[in-house]
Design a protein around this motif. Structure first.
Motif, PDB file in Angstrom:
ATOM      1  N   ILE A  43       0.775  -1.299   0.028  1.00 28.08           N
ATOM      2  CA  ILE A  43       0.079   0.150   0.051  1.00 28.08           C
ATOM      3  C   ILE A  43       0.775   1.242   0.025  1.00 28.08           C
ATOM      4  O   ILE A  43       1.838   1.222   0.928  1.00 28.08           O
ATOM      5  CB  ILE A  43      -0.795  -0.035   1.382  1.00 28.08           C
ATOM      6  N   GLY A  73       0.945   5.317   0.620  1.00 30.65           N
ATOM      7  CA  GLY A  73       0.210   6.457   1.298  1.00 30.65           C
ATOM      8  C   GLY A  73       0.688   7.815   0.433  1.00 30.65           C
ATOM      9  O   GLY A  73       0.637   7.883  -0.570  1.00 30.65           O
ATOM     10  N   TRP A 118       8.437   7.315   3.062  1.00 31.08           N
ATOM     11  CA  TRP A 118       9.053   6.380   3.691  1.00 31.08           C
ATOM     12  C   TRP A 118       9.437   5.090   3.050  1.00 31.08           C
ATOM     13  O   TRP A 118      10.451   4.692   2.819  1.00 31.08           O
ATOM     14  CB  TRP A 118       8.303   5.721   5.175  1.00 31.08           C
ATOM     15  N   LEU A 167      -4.587   4.219  -2.798  1.00 23.90           N
ATOM     16  CA  LEU A 167      -5.980   4.202  -2.208  1.00 23.90           C
ATOM     17  C   LEU A 167      -6.735   5.363  -2.628  1.00 23.90           C
ATOM     18  O   LEU A 167      -7.719   5.726  -1.868  1.00 23.90           O
ATOM     19  CB  LEU A 167      -5.833   3.931  -0.707  1.00 23.90           C
ATOM     20  N   GLN A 202      -0.740  14.755   6.296  1.00 24.73           N
ATOM     21  CA  GLN A 202      -0.550  15.474   7.787  1.00 24.73           C
ATOM     22  C   GLN A 202      -0.628  16.930   7.729  1.00 24.73           C
ATOM     23  O   GLN A 202      -1.121  17.227   8.697  1.00 24.73           O
ATOM     24  CB  GLN A 202       1.130  15.225   7.807  1.00 24.73           C
ATOM     25  N   ILE A 246       6.787  18.425  12.006  1.00 24.24           N
ATOM     26  CA  ILE A 246       7.578  17.247  11.032  1.00 24.24           C
ATOM     27  C   ILE A 246       7.841  17.895   9.888  1.00 24.24           C
ATOM     28  O   ILE A 246       7.208  18.435   9.233  1.00 24.24           O
ATOM     29  CB  ILE A 246       6.522  15.901  10.795  1.00 24.24           C
ATOM     30  N   ALA A 296       2.696  13.165   3.227  1.00 28.41           N
ATOM     31  CA  ALA A 296       2.905  12.421   4.053  1.00 28.41           C
ATOM     32  C   ALA A 296       1.529  12.323   4.613  1.00 28.41           C
ATOM     33  O   ALA A 296       0.856  13.080   4.897  1.00 28.41           O
ATOM     34  CB  ALA A 296       3.952  12.534   5.279  1.00 28.41           C
ATOM     35  N   THR A 297       0.926  10.830   4.516  1.00 26.44           N
ATOM     36  CA  THR A 297      -0.357  10.632   5.254  1.00 26.44           C
ATOM     37  C   THR A 297      -0.489   9.992   6.519  1.00 26.44           C
ATOM     38  O   THR A 297       0.391   9.708   7.018  1.00 26.44           O
ATOM     39  CB  THR A 297      -0.870   9.725   4.102  1.00 26.44           C
ATOM     40  N   GLY A 347      -2.180   7.276   7.446  1.00 27.64           N
ATOM     41  CA  GLY A 347      -2.122   5.972   7.107  1.00 27.64           C
ATOM     42  C   GLY A 347      -0.763   5.378   7.316  1.00 27.64           C
ATOM     43  O   GLY A 347      -0.428   4.840   8.111  1.00 27.64           O
ATOM     44  N   GLY A 348      -0.062   5.997   6.387  1.00 32.42           N
ATOM     45  CA  GLY A 348       1.427   5.746   6.385  1.00 32.42           C
ATOM     46  C   GLY A 348       2.213   5.906   7.766  1.00 32.42           C
ATOM     47  O   GLY A 348       2.978   5.187   8.129  1.00 32.42           O
ATOM     48  N   TYR A 353       0.437   3.213  10.378  1.00 30.89           N
ATOM     49  CA  TYR A 353       0.478   2.088  10.338  1.00 30.89           C
ATOM     50  C   TYR A 353       1.898   1.557  10.493  1.00 30.89           C
ATOM     51  O   TYR A 353       2.346   0.520  10.951  1.00 30.89           O
ATOM     52  CB  TYR A 353       0.113   1.537   8.629  1.00 30.89           C
ATOM     53  N   PHE A 394      10.265   6.921  16.239  1.00 30.38           N
ATOM     54  CA  PHE A 394      10.589   8.310  16.390  1.00 30.38           C
ATOM     55  C   PHE A 394       8.988   9.260  16.050  1.00 30.38           C
ATOM     56  O   PHE A 394       9.224  10.668  15.987  1.00 30.38           O
ATOM     57  CB  PHE A 394      11.602   8.724  15.198  1.00 30.38           C
ATOM     58  N   GLY A 446      -3.636  -6.032   6.944  1.00 31.74           N
ATOM     59  CA  GLY A 446      -4.872  -5.468   6.439  1.00 31.74           C
ATOM     60  C   GLY A 446      -4.484  -4.028   5.913  1.00 31.74           C
ATOM     61  O   GLY A 446      -3.341  -3.439   6.184  1.00 31.74           O
ATOM     62  N   ILE A 447      -5.747  -3.469   5.882  1.00 33.26           N
ATOM     63  CA  ILE A 447      -5.566  -1.941   5.461  1.00 33.26           C
ATOM     64  C   ILE A 447      -6.013  -0.907   6.424  1.00 33.26           C
ATOM     65  O   ILE A 447      -7.061  -1.231   6.800  1.00 33.26           O
ATOM     66  CB  ILE A 447      -6.250  -1.656   3.905  1.00 33.26           C
ATOM     67  N   ASP A 453      14.785  18.005  12.249  1.00 28.11           N
ATOM     68  CA  ASP A 453      15.509  16.779  12.500  1.00 28.11           C
ATOM     69  C   ASP A 453      14.433  15.718  13.314  1.00 28.11           C
ATOM     70  O   ASP A 453      13.174  16.214  13.354  1.00 28.11           O
ATOM     71  CB  ASP A 453      16.403  16.888  13.586  1.00 28.11           C
TER      72      ASP A 453
HETATM   73  C1  LIG Z   1      13.371  12.046   5.640  1.00 25.64           C
HETATM   74  C2  LIG Z   1      12.081  11.998   6.544  1.00 25.64           C
HETATM   75  C3  LIG Z   1      12.048  12.769   7.831  1.00 25.64           C
HETATM   76  C4  LIG Z   1      10.832  12.204   8.656  1.00 25.64           C
HETATM   77  N1  LIG Z   1      10.928  12.858   9.913  1.00 25.64           N
HETATM   78  C5  LIG Z   1      10.093  12.425  10.533  1.00 25.64           C
HETATM   79  C6  LIG Z   1       9.716  13.367  12.041  1.00 25.64           C
HETATM   80  O1  LIG Z   1      10.706  13.996  12.436  1.00 25.64           O
HETATM   81  N2  LIG Z   1       8.823  12.951  12.884  1.00 25.64           N
HETATM   82  C7  LIG Z   1       7.790  12.222  12.390  1.00 25.64           C
HETATM   83  O2  LIG Z   1       6.922  11.864  13.346  1.00 25.64           O
HETATM   84  N3  LIG Z   1       7.890  11.546  11.129  1.00 25.64           N
HETATM   85  C8  LIG Z   1       9.043  11.857  10.478  1.00 25.64           C
HETATM   86  N4  LIG Z   1       8.957  11.045   9.342  1.00 25.64           N
HETATM   87  C9  LIG Z   1       8.185  10.082   8.943  1.00 25.64           C
HETATM   88  C10 LIG Z   1       6.820  10.761   8.212  1.00 25.64           C
HETATM   89  O3  LIG Z   1       6.361  11.599   8.913  1.00 25.64           O
HETATM   90  C11 LIG Z   1       5.790   9.692   7.865  1.00 25.64           C
HETATM   91  O4  LIG Z   1       5.251   9.196   8.863  1.00 25.64           O
HETATM   92  C12 LIG Z   1       6.266   8.746   6.728  1.00 25.64           C
HETATM   93  O5  LIG Z   1       6.716   9.174   5.822  1.00 25.64           O
HETATM   94  C13 LIG Z   1       5.038   7.748   6.483  1.00 25.64           C
HETATM   95  O6  LIG Z   1       3.978   8.440   5.911  1.00 25.64           O
HETATM   96  P1  LIG Z   1       3.993   8.022   4.125  1.00 25.64           P
HETATM   97  O7  LIG Z   1       2.650   8.605   3.796  1.00 25.64           O
HETATM   98  O8  LIG Z   1       5.080   8.784   3.392  1.00 25.64           O
HETATM   99  O9  LIG Z   1       3.947   6.533   4.138  1.00 25.64           O
HETATM  100  P2  LIG Z   1       4.248   5.464   2.978  1.00 25.64           P
HETATM  101  O10 LIG Z   1       5.716   5.579   2.715  1.00 25.64           O
HETATM  102  O11 LIG Z   1       3.647   5.519   1.874  1.00 25.64           O
HETATM  103  O12 LIG Z   1       4.193   4.023   3.708  1.00 25.64           O
HETATM  104  C14 LIG Z   1       4.595   3.589   4.827  1.00 25.64           C
HETATM  105  C15 LIG Z   1       4.439   2.190   5.175  1.00 25.64           C
HETATM  106  O13 LIG Z   1       2.743   2.054   5.402  1.00 25.64           O
HETATM  107  C16 LIG Z   1       2.193   1.305   4.633  1.00 25.64           C
HETATM  108  N5  LIG Z   1       1.043   1.965   4.570  1.00 25.64           N
HETATM  109  C17 LIG Z   1       0.703   3.088   4.281  1.00 25.64           C
HETATM  110  N6  LIG Z   1      -0.631   3.348   4.132  1.00 25.64           N
HETATM  111  C18 LIG Z   1      -1.221   2.185   4.546  1.00 25.64           C
HETATM  112  C19 LIG Z   1      -2.551   2.005   4.916  1.00 25.64           C
HETATM  113  N7  LIG Z   1      -3.635   2.927   4.704  1.00 25.64           N
HETATM  114  N8  LIG Z   1      -2.712   0.602   5.472  1.00 25.64           N
HETATM  115  C20 LIG Z   1      -1.863  -0.183   5.514  1.00 25.64           C
HETATM  116  N9  LIG Z   1      -0.313   0.081   5.329  1.00 25.64           N
HETATM  117  C21 LIG Z   1      -0.345   1.193   4.876  1.00 25.64           C
HETATM  118  C22 LIG Z   1       3.165   1.238   3.446  1.00 25.64           C
HETATM  119  O14 LIG Z   1       3.033   0.233   2.668  1.00 25.64           O
HETATM  120  C23 LIG Z   1       4.573   1.247   4.119  1.00 25.64           C
HETATM  121  O15 LIG Z   1       4.895  -0.250   4.587  1.00 25.64           O
HETATM  122  C24 LIG Z   1      10.025  11.352   8.415  1.00 25.64           C
HETATM  123  C25 LIG Z   1      10.190  10.712   7.123  1.00 25.64           C
HETATM  124  C26 LIG Z   1      11.120  11.077   6.266  1.00 25.64           C
HETATM  125  C27 LIG Z   1      11.213  10.281   4.862  1.00 25.64           C
END
Ligand SMILES: Cc1cc2nc3c(=O)[nH]c(=O)nc-3n(C[C@H](O)[C@H](O)[C@H](O)COP(=O)(O)OP(=O)(O)OC[C@H]3O[C@@H](n4cnc5c(N)ncnc54)[C@H](O)[C@@H]3O)c2cc1C
Length: 260
Positions: free
Chosen positions: A27, A29, A33, A47, A70, A94, A103-104, A106-107, A110, A115, A151-152, A176
Protein backbone atom coordinates in the motif's frame (compact mmCIF):
# COMPACT_ATOMS: atom_id res chain seq x y z
CA UNK A 1 12.86 1.90 -4.08
CA UNK A 2 11.76 0.39 -7.38
CA UNK A 3 8.31 -0.94 -8.23
CA UNK A 4 7.00 -2.75 -11.28
CA UNK A 5 3.52 -1.23 -11.36
CA UNK A 6 1.29 1.37 -9.72
CA UNK A 7 -2.37 0.42 -9.30
CA UNK A 8 -5.16 2.82 -8.36
CA UNK A 9 -7.59 0.36 -6.78
CA UNK A 10 -11.37 0.82 -6.99
CA UNK A 11 -12.25 -0.94 -3.74
CA UNK A 12 -10.76 -1.98 -0.43
CA UNK A 13 -11.39 -5.58 -1.39
CA UNK A 14 -9.24 -5.18 -4.51
CA UNK A 15 -6.47 -3.57 -2.42
CA UNK A 16 -6.65 -6.33 0.18
CA UNK A 17 -6.50 -9.09 -2.44
CA UNK A 18 -3.37 -7.50 -3.91
CA UNK A 19 -1.77 -7.26 -0.43
CA UNK A 20 -2.53 -10.95 0.16
CA UNK A 21 -1.16 -11.92 -3.26
CA UNK A 22 2.47 -11.10 -2.38
CA UNK A 23 4.50 -9.47 0.43
CA UNK A 24 6.14 -7.40 -2.31
CA UNK A 25 2.84 -5.63 -3.05
CA UNK A 26 2.67 -2.53 -0.87
CA UNK A 27 0.00 0.00 0.00
CA UNK A 28 1.34 3.46 -0.76
CA UNK A 29 0.32 6.51 1.26
CA UNK A 30 2.55 9.49 0.55
CA UNK A 31 5.33 7.07 -0.43
CA UNK A 32 7.96 9.08 1.46
CA UNK A 33 9.04 6.32 3.81
CA UNK A 34 8.73 3.63 1.16
CA UNK A 35 10.94 5.73 -1.12
CA UNK A 36 13.53 6.17 1.61
CA UNK A 37 13.84 2.42 2.14
CA UNK A 38 15.28 -0.12 -0.24
CA UNK A 39 12.45 -2.61 0.00
CA UNK A 40 11.79 -4.39 -3.24
CA UNK A 41 8.22 -3.71 -4.36
CA UNK A 42 6.26 -5.37 -7.11
CA UNK A 43 2.92 -3.54 -7.11
CA UNK A 44 2.30 -0.23 -5.40
CA UNK A 45 -1.33 -0.04 -4.33
CA UNK A 46 -2.80 3.46 -4.30
CA UNK A 47 -5.96 4.12 -2.24
CA UNK A 48 -6.62 7.65 -3.47
CA UNK A 49 -9.90 6.79 -5.28
CA UNK A 50 -11.49 5.36 -2.10
CA UNK A 51 -12.61 8.58 -0.34
CA UNK A 52 -10.24 7.98 2.57
CA UNK A 53 -9.20 11.65 2.59
CA UNK A 54 -11.86 13.05 4.94
CA UNK A 55 -11.83 14.39 8.49
CA UNK A 56 -15.33 14.02 9.96
CA UNK A 57 -17.07 14.79 13.22
CA UNK A 58 -18.74 11.57 14.41
CA UNK A 59 -20.04 12.75 17.78
CA UNK A 60 -17.75 11.33 20.47
CA UNK A 61 -14.78 11.12 18.14
CA UNK A 62 -13.24 12.58 15.00
CA UNK A 63 -12.77 10.15 12.15
CA UNK A 64 -9.67 10.68 10.00
CA UNK A 65 -9.22 8.75 6.73
CA UNK A 66 -5.90 7.04 6.13
CA UNK A 67 -5.21 9.15 3.03
CA UNK A 68 -5.56 12.48 4.86
CA UNK A 69 -2.24 14.28 4.60
CA UNK A 70 -0.33 15.41 7.67
CA UNK A 71 -0.81 18.99 6.49
CA UNK A 72 -4.61 18.66 6.33
CA UNK A 73 -4.58 17.05 9.75
CA UNK A 74 -2.48 19.88 11.17
CA UNK A 75 -4.75 22.61 9.73
CA UNK A 76 -8.15 21.04 10.50
CA UNK A 77 -10.23 23.04 13.05
CA UNK A 78 -11.74 19.75 14.28
CA UNK A 79 -8.26 18.45 15.09
CA UNK A 80 -7.06 21.75 16.57
CA UNK A 81 -9.95 21.49 18.98
CA UNK A 82 -8.67 18.24 20.53
CA UNK A 83 -6.48 18.40 23.66
CA UNK A 84 -5.61 22.08 23.22
CA UNK A 85 -4.22 21.46 19.71
CA UNK A 86 -1.75 18.74 20.69
CA UNK A 87 -2.03 16.81 17.41
CA UNK A 88 -1.68 19.89 15.24
CA UNK A 89 1.37 20.97 17.25
CA UNK A 90 3.06 17.57 17.03
CA UNK A 91 2.50 17.31 13.28
CA UNK A 92 3.58 20.90 12.60
CA UNK A 93 7.08 19.98 13.76
CA UNK A 94 7.59 17.21 11.18
CA UNK A 95 9.87 18.39 8.35
CA UNK A 96 8.41 21.27 6.24
CA UNK A 97 4.87 22.00 4.91
CA UNK A 98 5.62 20.58 1.43
CA UNK A 99 6.65 17.28 3.04
CA UNK A 100 3.51 17.25 5.19
CA UNK A 101 1.32 17.79 2.09
CA UNK A 102 2.48 14.35 0.91
CA UNK A 103 2.90 12.28 4.07
CA UNK A 104 -0.33 10.52 5.06
CA UNK A 105 -1.92 9.64 8.37
CA UNK A 106 -2.21 5.99 7.29
CA UNK A 107 1.48 5.63 6.42
CA UNK A 108 2.49 7.44 9.61
CA UNK A 109 0.42 5.32 11.99
CA UNK A 110 0.65 1.93 10.26
CA UNK A 111 4.47 2.16 10.20
CA UNK A 112 4.79 2.26 14.04
CA UNK A 113 7.92 4.38 13.72
CA UNK A 114 9.76 4.70 17.01
CA UNK A 115 10.50 8.35 16.31
CA UNK A 116 6.91 9.25 15.37
CA UNK A 117 5.67 12.56 16.75
CA UNK A 118 2.15 11.88 15.51
CA UNK A 119 1.92 8.53 17.35
CA UNK A 120 2.98 10.13 20.65
CA UNK A 121 0.27 12.79 20.27
CA UNK A 122 -2.41 10.26 19.24
CA UNK A 123 -1.52 7.97 22.12
CA UNK A 124 -1.78 10.65 24.76
CA UNK A 125 -5.34 11.50 23.71
CA UNK A 126 -7.18 8.24 22.99
CA UNK A 127 -7.18 6.84 19.44
CA UNK A 128 -8.66 3.74 17.80
CA UNK A 129 -7.57 2.22 14.51
CA UNK A 130 -9.93 0.72 11.95
CA UNK A 131 -8.53 -1.91 9.58
CA UNK A 132 -10.08 -3.55 6.55
CA UNK A 133 -11.37 -6.25 6.52
CA UNK A 134 -12.34 -6.75 10.13
CA UNK A 135 -10.38 -5.18 12.96
CA UNK A 136 -10.81 -2.26 15.30
CA UNK A 137 -8.27 -1.84 18.08
CA UNK A 138 -6.80 0.88 20.21
CA UNK A 139 -3.55 2.49 19.12
CA UNK A 140 -2.02 1.22 22.35
CA UNK A 141 -3.00 -2.38 21.48
CA UNK A 142 -1.67 -2.01 17.94
CA UNK A 143 1.69 -0.70 19.16
CA UNK A 144 1.98 -3.52 21.70
CA UNK A 145 1.40 -6.25 19.10
CA UNK A 146 4.54 -7.54 17.41
CA UNK A 147 4.72 -6.79 13.68
CA UNK A 148 2.04 -5.14 11.57
CA UNK A 149 -1.64 -5.88 11.05
CA UNK A 150 -2.15 -7.86 7.90
CA UNK A 151 -4.74 -5.55 6.38
CA UNK A 152 -5.46 -1.98 5.37
CA UNK A 153 -5.70 0.87 7.82
CA UNK A 154 -8.75 2.81 6.64
CA UNK A 155 -9.45 5.31 9.47
CA UNK A 156 -8.25 6.48 12.82
CA UNK A 157 -10.84 7.56 15.39
CA UNK A 158 -9.64 10.23 17.81
CA UNK A 159 -11.57 10.80 21.03
CA UNK A 160 -12.91 14.33 21.32
CA UNK A 161 -11.43 15.86 24.43
CA UNK A 162 -10.84 19.45 25.43
CA UNK A 163 -8.61 18.80 28.43
CA UNK A 164 -5.12 20.22 28.75
CA UNK A 165 -2.31 18.46 26.94
CA UNK A 166 1.43 19.04 26.68
CA UNK A 167 3.70 17.97 23.81
CA UNK A 168 7.42 18.43 23.44
CA UNK A 169 9.67 17.27 20.61
CA UNK A 170 13.35 17.52 21.45
CA UNK A 171 15.50 17.68 18.33
CA UNK A 172 19.02 18.75 17.45
CA UNK A 173 18.16 20.84 14.36
CA UNK A 174 14.86 22.31 13.16
CA UNK A 175 14.01 19.59 10.63
CA UNK A 176 15.43 16.67 12.58
CA UNK A 177 13.90 13.49 13.89
CA UNK A 178 13.18 13.75 17.62
CA UNK A 179 15.79 12.66 20.16
CA UNK A 180 12.81 12.05 22.36
CA UNK A 181 9.19 13.25 22.38
CA UNK A 182 6.88 13.62 25.35
CA UNK A 183 3.13 13.90 25.69
CA UNK A 184 1.24 14.58 28.91
CA UNK A 185 -2.53 14.70 29.20
CA UNK A 186 -4.73 15.36 32.21
CA UNK A 187 -8.42 14.62 31.89
CA UNK A 188 -10.73 14.41 34.90
CA UNK A 189 -9.10 11.87 37.26
CA UNK A 190 -6.73 10.46 34.65
CA UNK A 191 -3.22 11.57 33.79
CA UNK A 192 -1.28 10.02 30.92
CA UNK A 193 2.45 10.33 30.37
CA UNK A 194 3.72 9.14 26.97
CA UNK A 195 7.34 9.00 25.86
CA UNK A 196 8.34 8.24 22.26
CA UNK A 197 11.60 8.06 20.33
CA UNK A 198 13.43 6.39 23.21
CA UNK A 199 14.29 5.28 20.41
CA UNK A 200 11.51 2.67 20.75
CA UNK A 201 7.95 3.48 19.79
CA UNK A 202 5.82 5.65 22.10
CA UNK A 203 4.48 4.04 25.28
CA UNK A 204 2.36 5.12 28.24
CA UNK A 205 3.95 5.01 31.68
CA UNK A 206 1.61 2.95 33.87
CA UNK A 207 3.71 3.66 36.98
CA UNK A 208 3.41 7.43 36.64
CA UNK A 209 -0.30 7.11 35.88
CA UNK A 210 -0.88 4.98 39.00
CA UNK A 211 1.10 7.32 41.24
CA UNK A 212 -0.73 10.42 39.98
CA UNK A 213 -4.17 8.83 40.03
CA UNK A 214 -3.65 7.71 43.62
CA UNK A 215 -3.14 11.36 44.52
CA UNK A 216 0.65 11.72 44.09
CA UNK A 217 1.55 15.39 43.79
CA UNK A 218 5.31 15.30 43.32
CA UNK A 219 5.85 15.73 39.57
CA UNK A 220 9.60 15.02 39.79
CA UNK A 221 8.79 11.70 41.43
CA UNK A 222 6.19 10.87 38.74
CA UNK A 223 8.77 11.69 36.06
CA UNK A 224 11.35 9.49 37.81
CA UNK A 225 8.85 6.60 37.92
CA UNK A 226 8.14 7.01 34.20
CA UNK A 227 11.77 7.04 33.05
CA UNK A 228 12.64 4.08 35.27
CA UNK A 229 9.73 2.09 33.85
CA UNK A 230 10.19 2.83 30.13
CA UNK A 231 13.24 1.51 28.30
CA UNK A 232 15.71 3.99 26.79
CA UNK A 233 18.41 3.06 24.30
CA UNK A 234 21.29 4.49 22.27
CA UNK A 235 21.04 5.60 18.64
CA UNK A 236 23.47 7.28 16.23
CA UNK A 237 22.46 10.74 17.43
CA UNK A 238 22.01 10.22 21.19
CA UNK A 239 22.87 8.10 24.19
CA UNK A 240 20.19 6.48 26.37
CA UNK A 241 21.19 8.43 29.49
CA UNK A 242 20.77 11.78 27.77
CA UNK A 243 17.35 10.76 26.39
CA UNK A 244 16.30 9.65 29.86
CA UNK A 245 17.46 12.91 31.41
CA UNK A 246 15.57 14.98 28.82
CA UNK A 247 12.44 12.89 29.23
CA UNK A 248 12.50 13.33 33.00
CA UNK A 249 12.81 17.11 32.77
CA UNK A 250 10.03 17.47 30.20
CA UNK A 251 7.63 15.04 31.87
CA UNK A 252 7.83 17.07 35.09
CA UNK A 253 7.41 20.28 33.10
CA UNK A 254 4.45 18.79 31.20
CA UNK A 255 2.75 17.70 34.41
CA UNK A 256 3.10 21.19 35.83
CA UNK A 257 1.73 22.68 32.63
CA UNK A 258 -1.41 20.50 32.49
CA UNK A 259 -2.10 20.99 36.21
CA UNK A 260 -2.28 24.80 36.07
C1 LIG B 1 13.25 12.22 5.62
C2 LIG B 1 12.12 11.91 6.57
C3 LIG B 1 12.08 12.56 7.80
C4 LIG B 1 11.04 12.28 8.72
N1 LIG B 1 11.01 12.93 9.92
C5 LIG B 1 10.00 12.66 10.80
C6 LIG B 1 9.93 13.32 12.07
O1 LIG B 1 10.77 14.12 12.45
N2 LIG B 1 8.88 13.02 12.88
C7 LIG B 1 7.90 12.12 12.51
O2 LIG B 1 6.98 11.89 13.27
N3 LIG B 1 7.94 11.51 11.31
C8 LIG B 1 8.97 11.74 10.46
N4 LIG B 1 9.02 11.07 9.27
C9 LIG B 1 7.96 10.07 8.96
C10 LIG B 1 6.82 10.75 8.18
O3 LIG B 1 6.22 11.74 9.01
C11 LIG B 1 5.74 9.74 7.76
O4 LIG B 1 5.24 9.16 8.92
C12 LIG B 1 6.27 8.67 6.84
O5 LIG B 1 6.86 9.27 5.71
C13 LIG B 1 5.16 7.70 6.41
O6 LIG B 1 4.15 8.36 5.73
P1 LIG B 1 3.88 8.11 4.17
O7 LIG B 1 2.51 8.62 3.85
O8 LIG B 1 5.01 8.62 3.38
O9 LIG B 1 3.86 6.49 4.13
P2 LIG B 1 4.36 5.49 3.00
O10 LIG B 1 5.83 5.63 2.77
O11 LIG B 1 3.48 5.59 1.79
O12 LIG B 1 4.03 4.09 3.73
C14 LIG B 1 4.72 3.72 4.90
C15 LIG B 1 4.36 2.27 5.25
O13 LIG B 1 3.00 2.17 5.61
C16 LIG B 1 2.28 1.31 4.72
N5 LIG B 1 0.97 1.94 4.53
C17 LIG B 1 0.73 3.20 4.10
N6 LIG B 1 -0.59 3.47 4.18
C18 LIG B 1 -1.20 2.33 4.65
C19 LIG B 1 -2.55 1.97 4.93
N7 LIG B 1 -3.56 2.85 4.77
N8 LIG B 1 -2.81 0.73 5.39
C20 LIG B 1 -1.79 -0.17 5.56
N9 LIG B 1 -0.49 0.12 5.30
C21 LIG B 1 -0.20 1.36 4.87
C22 LIG B 1 3.14 1.22 3.46
O14 LIG B 1 2.93 0.00 2.75
C23 LIG B 1 4.52 1.30 4.07
O15 LIG B 1 4.91 0.05 4.58
C24 LIG B 1 10.05 11.32 8.37
C25 LIG B 1 10.09 10.67 7.12
C26 LIG B 1 11.11 10.95 6.23
C27 LIG B 1 11.12 10.25 4.88
Amino acid sequence: MKANSFIKVKSLEEAYNLVKESPKNKIVGGGLWLKKGNAACDKLIDLSLLSLDKIEDKGEFISVGAMVSQRELEKSPLIKDIGHGVISKAVSEIMGPAFRELATVGGSVYGKYGFSDLITALLVVKTKLVFYPDAELSLEEYLAKPGFYDGILTHILIKKCHCKTFFKKVKITALDYPIVNIGVHKCEKHTFVVVGSRPGVAAISKEAQKYLEEGGKDFEKAAELAVNELKFGDSISTKADYRKHLAKVYIARGLEEVSK
